[in-house]
Design an enzyme around this catalytic site. Structure first.
Site, PDB file in Angstrom:
ATOM      1  N   GLU A 278       0.846  -1.184   0.000  1.00  0.00           N
ATOM      2  CA  GLU A 278       0.000   0.000   0.000  1.00  0.00           C
ATOM      3  C   GLU A 278       0.887   1.242   0.000  1.00  0.00           C
ATOM      4  O   GLU A 278       1.870   1.274   0.734  1.00  0.00           O
ATOM      5  CB  GLU A 278      -0.919   0.056   1.228  1.00  0.00           C
ATOM      6  CG  GLU A 278      -1.985   1.139   1.059  1.00  0.00           C
ATOM      7  CD  GLU A 278      -2.961   1.251   2.229  1.00  0.00           C
ATOM      8  OE1 GLU A 278      -2.663   0.722   3.301  1.00  0.00           O
ATOM      9  OE2 GLU A 278      -3.999   1.863   2.038  1.00  0.00           O
ATOM     10  N   ALA A 413       1.948  -0.086  10.829  1.00  0.00           N
ATOM     11  CA  ALA A 413       1.484  -1.440  10.565  1.00  0.00           C
ATOM     12  C   ALA A 413       0.735  -1.448   9.248  1.00  0.00           C
ATOM     13  O   ALA A 413       0.361  -0.397   8.738  1.00  0.00           O
ATOM     14  CB  ALA A 413       0.564  -1.908  11.690  1.00  0.00           C
ATOM     15  N   MET A 414       0.536  -2.622   8.684  1.00  0.00           N
ATOM     16  CA  MET A 414      -0.154  -2.726   7.397  1.00  0.00           C
ATOM     17  C   MET A 414      -1.093  -3.919   7.418  1.00  0.00           C
ATOM     18  O   MET A 414      -0.693  -5.034   7.777  1.00  0.00           O
ATOM     19  CB  MET A 414       0.894  -2.867   6.281  1.00  0.00           C
ATOM     20  CG  MET A 414       0.304  -3.143   4.911  1.00  0.00           C
ATOM     21  SD  MET A 414      -0.725  -1.760   4.339  1.00  0.00           S
ATOM     22  CE  MET A 414      -1.904  -2.640   3.322  1.00  0.00           C
ATOM     23  N   ASN A 416      -2.413  -6.115   5.480  1.00  0.00           N
ATOM     24  CA  ASN A 416      -2.494  -7.185   4.482  1.00  0.00           C
ATOM     25  C   ASN A 416      -3.460  -8.264   4.961  1.00  0.00           C
ATOM     26  O   ASN A 416      -3.367  -8.706   6.109  1.00  0.00           O
ATOM     27  CB  ASN A 416      -1.128  -7.825   4.278  1.00  0.00           C
ATOM     28  CG  ASN A 416      -0.047  -6.801   4.125  1.00  0.00           C
ATOM     29  OD1 ASN A 416      -0.088  -5.998   3.215  1.00  0.00           O
ATOM     30  ND2 ASN A 416       0.914  -6.790   5.044  1.00  0.00           N
ATOM     31  N   GLU A 449      -5.762  -2.483  12.680  1.00  0.00           N
ATOM     32  CA  GLU A 449      -5.442  -3.343  11.525  1.00  0.00           C
ATOM     33  C   GLU A 449      -6.479  -4.447  11.356  1.00  0.00           C
ATOM     34  O   GLU A 449      -6.835  -4.815  10.235  1.00  0.00           O
ATOM     35  CB  GLU A 449      -4.049  -3.951  11.678  1.00  0.00           C
ATOM     36  CG  GLU A 449      -2.921  -2.928  11.781  1.00  0.00           C
ATOM     37  CD  GLU A 449      -2.960  -1.875  10.704  1.00  0.00           C
ATOM     38  OE1 GLU A 449      -3.366  -2.176   9.567  1.00  0.00           O
ATOM     39  OE2 GLU A 449      -2.600  -0.720  10.994  1.00  0.00           O
ATOM     40  N   HIS A 452      -9.561  -3.295   9.668  1.00  0.00           N
ATOM     41  CA  HIS A 452      -9.395  -3.215   8.209  1.00  0.00           C
ATOM     42  C   HIS A 452      -9.727  -4.538   7.515  1.00  0.00           C
ATOM     43  O   HIS A 452     -10.022  -4.546   6.329  1.00  0.00           O
ATOM     44  CB  HIS A 452      -7.952  -2.879   7.859  1.00  0.00           C
ATOM     45  CG  HIS A 452      -7.635  -1.418   7.857  1.00  0.00           C
ATOM     46  ND1 HIS A 452      -8.425  -0.475   7.235  1.00  0.00           N
ATOM     47  CD2 HIS A 452      -6.585  -0.735   8.370  1.00  0.00           C
ATOM     48  CE1 HIS A 452      -7.868   0.723   7.383  1.00  0.00           C
ATOM     49  NE2 HIS A 452      -6.749   0.589   8.078  1.00  0.00           N
ATOM     50  N   GLU A 471      -9.322   4.576   6.398  1.00  0.00           N
ATOM     51  CA  GLU A 471      -8.498   5.013   7.523  1.00  0.00           C
ATOM     52  C   GLU A 471      -9.286   5.723   8.610  1.00  0.00           C
ATOM     53  O   GLU A 471      -9.051   5.510   9.789  1.00  0.00           O
ATOM     54  CB  GLU A 471      -7.340   5.879   7.029  1.00  0.00           C
ATOM     55  CG  GLU A 471      -6.393   5.131   6.096  1.00  0.00           C
ATOM     56  CD  GLU A 471      -5.907   3.800   6.671  1.00  0.00           C
ATOM     57  OE1 GLU A 471      -6.041   3.555   7.881  1.00  0.00           O
ATOM     58  OE2 GLU A 471      -5.407   2.980   5.882  1.00  0.00           O
TER      59      GLU A 471
HETATM   60 ZN   LIG Z   1      -5.215   1.876   8.558  1.00  0.00          ZN
END
Ligand SMILES: [Zn+2]
Length: 1008
Positions: A278, A413-414, A416, A449, A452, A471
């Site tokens: 991202e 953080a991401m 995925n 996270e 998401h 977000e």
């Molecule tokens: Zn986020």
């Protein structure tokens, strides 16, 4: 069978997904794409096509067609440790018509409510070759259009990717192969997809058992695309298979497929291969249609050294040994998803595992030997999954959830899907060395996270313009979740200082932007991972949540997620669902908040019209940071609530202020009663009271009769009025005096944030000593109450407050506090009495503030002695407190040395830049080294953070001009808006200082 699988809606998606795998799985062996395979493929394509035409399959397919997070970078940059960074976390039916989920015939593909769609490139059919003149014209046309960003053409779209990656962890390269099922919708000779910094070695398009190689591959570095140009036209409605092999560098830029350094058991350097896609970096790893709305399914295979852990979004289905100590790991097919959510990690890790109540396997991967540091995150994650399942009324769609600590990681953080990657400091808890503040951030980050996984992964924004949907929403829900898990954190009160007031501060600038901002090119996309998308987004959702109520909000969320699962949406889709659930006019109310930049200030006066009736006169206009009249005529639909002294914690009246001014009568209000607008500080606006109303409120602050969030909102609004020149600084400092007895941590955070802004201003004057005295007088009573040692059974917030207050007293030069801090530091270093993690920053700053070279070296030794990333961060950021410019220069050299990871170096330099003694030197350093820094960070949000803090604390017109001129000559893509905002802040500082300097001097010296 399909019908049964579908009966329970998405709760059975996993089951449906298995069914589909059985039916549609193409067992493509990437290693041997031979003629057997061709035969097999033709058969499978036919099989799939037959299925696709069946409506049953379509429904199942839609079931599956289904993170960078904002997370605080922890240690305090400004003052009180509030979160700093935006995480990285990342419809339109017109596009769905071209993507895998489009298989429902007759679906309404028009999406009139969707704003800001980017233009798409259309491949022109050139039936005749161009003449020279035409070619020249075409060239000129292209040049003229160069700056205009276009999205990928939709003549050819992917449905499914087979992706094989083989990283070389010694030579930092990787090889890959991908086999993509594509749907050619219109006749064409070209296929354009995204590719950046990779070389496509071979390409072959197979369809109807014929094979086609492109005549050439045209790369565009500017558009980040590769166009495959074929000599022969590919007919419309072709179901083809595109084979590509490619190579790339396992880079050190923390984007795409990159290398992350760690240390082996003997201290030797080793590298892991990690992805961060991202917003737009999947294209750095494999050629793909790298846009969030172009969703597909993925079968991922990794070829890795035998002794390495290999992870991806889905569980492993098969492992084989290969020659040369290699092993091939195949992962199960993903649901339909966006490219930016694909992830792989190859490295050495330990893990802890558990199962959520609803049976999802959760693992937390840590550096080798640090397994136990994953326990806290594991506990949070296993509890969060069932919480969200219940909240959204939709089960987590994947069979597993991995969280992994990555040593080199640019964001926090991401998200995925199924493999969330974290900075070590955002997931690892070492009970002896982790501060409470950090633990709290980790809980919020994990909550963010995992939110998401539904909001972002299952339902994805159609284009980055709607990034805030992802977000803002996740930043709101993380608080819901932490409030549920850790009620003792009082996290909703902290929301106001962490999220809300930060958003207001940035959003009052002329160079702010609306929540929904048209973006195109990747560099523009990077720049909107900012406080507007995250903090304002979360704040307006919190306001909406309050406006429609918890029950309807939940109903609306379930409707939205169920309706759009595996698809893409724009902002209006969320409003439509919430409107349906609540029967309130959500769209009209919310549009004014998402499509305009800024927010209103509501001015209010009151008049007692009878014994127990009060008339309120309210006016709204745009709030500007410098107090100038707004250049545009905006009108917001403002949900207003009012409380009174009859019931300080209740709501006396609510109404919508939807015109420039209105009058409202309150019943049951006596002459002496106070009235508070915006109780709970939920509305995203500032309030300006008449003097009389404010005077009535002040005793309620002193007696703490007003709830904490109201005490906090009041002082924060007052400071904003001062900055805008609507009140003067001495007046607000007088008001601060009413807060001397304050006990609430978050209220103190708000006061501290405002005083920190003032501290910066005063650093440009000769009033520092006077200001320090003012600060000591203010903070000492609360410090005495708390002491240095935690009391038995002390609450969470008092621990946070102690660290906040003592750190402030260190910077206000309290001799007593500094002395005690130094003693405690000595016992810490000698090992006789190690400091609790919550007080280390305080003590480190105390010794460094007037420390000499010896102290500096001692701190470096401490840095080198720890392998806990959190402790390294704490020490390296405290180094910025040094009082000696020569030492500060060494701090910068240290930051740029190999000893500090690139991801952390920025924050060490920032710590120097926000120290008034390092301000000029840090700016000079940046001017001299901007090319190197640009190369190091490749633009991106780390660099824009650095630039912001380097320049926004200046306070003269000369500096504003210098900065503007510098960035005109040295343009840094993706930082343009940050520079304009920071320059605007310099001018605000200058005006504020000029306006209030004399009165401030009188006030502070009078206070003596
Ligand atoms: Zn986020």
């Amino acid at each position: 069978m399909y019908k049964n699988a579908l009966k329970g809606g998405i709760r059975t998606a996993k089951q449906a997904w298995k069914l589909k795998n059985e039916l549609g799985k193409l067992q493509l062996d990437l290693a041997k794409a031979n003629s057997d395979f061709e035969q097999h493929l033709c058969e499978e394509s036919g099989h799939l096509n037959a299925l696709i035409s069946s409506k049953q399959f379509v429904k199942v397919q839609k079931q599956f067609y289904r993170d960078y997070s904002c997370v605080s970078l922890g240690a305090p940059l400004k003052s009180s440790d509030a979160p700093l960074l935006g995480d990285l976390c990342s419809q339109y039916r017109a596009i769905l018509a071209h993507t895998s989920a489009d298989v429902v015939s007759g679906q309404d593909i028009h999406h009139p409510g969707c704003n800001y769609q980017q233009t798409r490139r259309a491949h022109q059919q050139q039936s005749q070759p161009l003449s020279k003149e035409q070619e020249q014209l075409e060239q000129e046309r292209k040049m003229a259009q160069k700056a205009k960003f276009e999205r990928l053409p939709t003549n050819v779209v992917p449905k499914h990717y087979e992706l094989l990656l083989q990283p070389n962890l010694q030579e930092f390269t990787f090889n890959g192969k991908t086999i993509v099922q594509v749907n050619v919708k219109e006749p064409t000779t070209q296929i354009t997809l995204n590719a950046l910094d990779i070389v496509i070695d071979s390409v072959e398009l197979h369809y109807e058992c014929s094979k086609l190689k492109p005549e050439k591959i045209v790369y565009s570095a500017e558009n980040e695309t590769a166009t495959l140009e074929f000599a022969q036209e590919i007919p419309a409605e072709t179901q083809g298979v595109l084979h590509m092999s490619f190579t790339g560098e396992l880079n050190d830029k923390m984007k795409g497929f990159y290398r992350s350094k760690y240390f082996g058991p003997n201290g030797e350097e080793r590298y892991a291969g990690v992805t961060q896609f991202e917003a737009t970096d999947a294209r750095r790893c494999f050629p793909c249609w790298d846009e969030p709305a172009i969703k597909a399914t993925f079968d991922i295979t990794l070829v890795v050294p035998k002794d390495r852990v290999a992870l991806s979004n889905m569980p492993v289905v098969k492992e084989d040994s290969l020659p040369d100590d290699l092993r091939r790991v195949r992962f199960d097919r993903t649901p339909i998803m966006s490219t930016y959510l694909v992830a792989v990690v190859v490295g050495e890790y330990d893990y802890v595992e558990g199962k959520s109540d609803d049976g999802v396997l959760v693992r937390v991967f840590t550096p080798v030997g640090k397994r136990e540091q994953g326990t806290f995150a594991l506990e949070v994650a296993t509890k969060v999954l069932p919480y969200y399942k219940d909240y959204f009324n939709i089960a987590y769609p994947l069979p597993k959830m991995d969280l992994i600590a990555i040593s080199d990681f640019s964001a926090g953080a991401m998200e995925n899907w199924g493999l969330v990657t974290y900075r070590e400091t955002f997931v690892l808890v070492d009970p002896k060395n982790t501060s409470l503040m950090r633990k709290q951030s980790i809980a919020l980050t994990v909550g963010h996270e995992i939110a998401h996984q539904w909001f972002g992964n299952l339902v994805t924004m159609e284009w980055w313009t709607h990034l805030w949907l992802n977000e803002g929403y996740a930043s709101f829900v993380e608080f819901l979740c932490v409030h549920h898990l850790f009620p003792e954190y009082d996290i909703w009160t902290q929301f106001v200082t962490d999220m809300y007031t930060r958003a207001l501060e940035l959003d009052s600038l002329k160079n702010s932007h609306p929540i929904e901002v048209p973006v195109g090119h990747p560099s523009e996309i990077d720049e909107i991972f900012d406080e507007i998308s995250y903090n304002k987004g979360a704040s307006v959702i919190r306001m909406l949540h309050d406006y429609i109520g918890e029950d309807d909000f939940r109903k609306g969320m379930n409707l939205y997620l169920t309706r759009h699962q595996y698809g893409n949406t724009c902002t209006e889709d969320l409003w439509a669902a919430l409107q349906e659930a609540s029967s309130k006019n959500v769209g009209d109310v919310m549009t004014s908040w998402t499509q305009h930049k800024g927010f209103p200030v509501v001015s209010v006066e009151s008049e007692q019209t009878s014994k127990n009736q009060r008339l309120l006169r309210l006016k709204q206009c745009k709030f500007t940071a410098d107090g100038s009249p707004a250049d545009e005529n905006c009108l917001w639909v403002v949900p207003i609530s009012v409380s009174t002294s009859k019931n300080p914690t209740g709501i006396a009246k609510t109404f919508l202020l939807d015109k420039p001014s209105m009058e409202v009568t309150l019943e049951n209000v006596d002459e002496g009663d106070w009235i508070k607008i915006n109780p709970g500080t939920v509305g995203y606006y500032r309030t300006r009271y008449s003097n009389k109303m404010l005077e009535q409120l002040m005793p309620a602050v002193e007696k703490m009769e007003l709830p904490p969030l109201d005490r906090l909102g009041l002082i924060d609004d007052m400071f904003a009025m001062v900055q805008a020149g609507h009140a003067n600084t001495a007046e607000v400092l007088d008001l601060v005096d009413s807060y001397r007895n304050e006990t609430n941590y978050t209220v103190w955070t708000a006061i501290t944030n405002s005083l920190t802004n003032l501290h910066i201003l005063i650093s440009h004057t000769d009033l520092m000593d006077d200001f320090h005295r003012f600060g000591r007088n203010l903070y000492e009573p609360v410090a005495y109450r708390l002491g240095w040692e935690p009391h038995d059974g002390e609450n969470h917030l008092d621990t946070l407050l102690r660290s906040l207050v003592l750190t402030r007293l260190v910077s206000f030069r309290s001799i007593e506090t500094i002395g005690e801090a130094k003693n405690r530091f000595r016992s810490h270093v000698s090992g006789t009495n190690p400091l609790p993690a919550d007080l280390r920053t305080t003590c480190y700053k105390a010794v460094l503030q007037d420390g000499d070279e010896q102290i500096f070296e001692e701190m470096l030794d401490l840095y080198r002695a720890t392998d806990l990333h959190e402790e390294q961060d704490r020490i390296s950021r405290a180094l910025g407190c040094c009082g000696d410019v020569k030492l500060l220069r060494r701090v910068i050299d240290f930051a740029m040395s190999g000893e500090v990871r690139a991801q952390d170096a920025v924050f060490v330099i920032v710590a120097v830049a926000i120290n008034p003694k390092g301000r000029d030197m840090a700016w000079e350093f940046f001017k001299e080294n901007n090319k190197q820094l640009l190369e190091r960070y490749q633009g991106g949000f780390l660099l824009s953070r650095l630039i912001k803090y380097l320049i926004e604390n200046f306070a003269t017109e000369e500096r504003a001009k210098e900065v503007e001129e510098f960035f005109q000559v040295n343009q840094i893509p993706g930082c343009e808006r940050t520079v304009s905002q920071a320059v605007e802040t310099i001018r605000l500082n200058a005006a504020w200082l000029q306006r209030d300097r004399e009165q401030l001097a009188l006030f502070l010296r009078d206070d003596e």
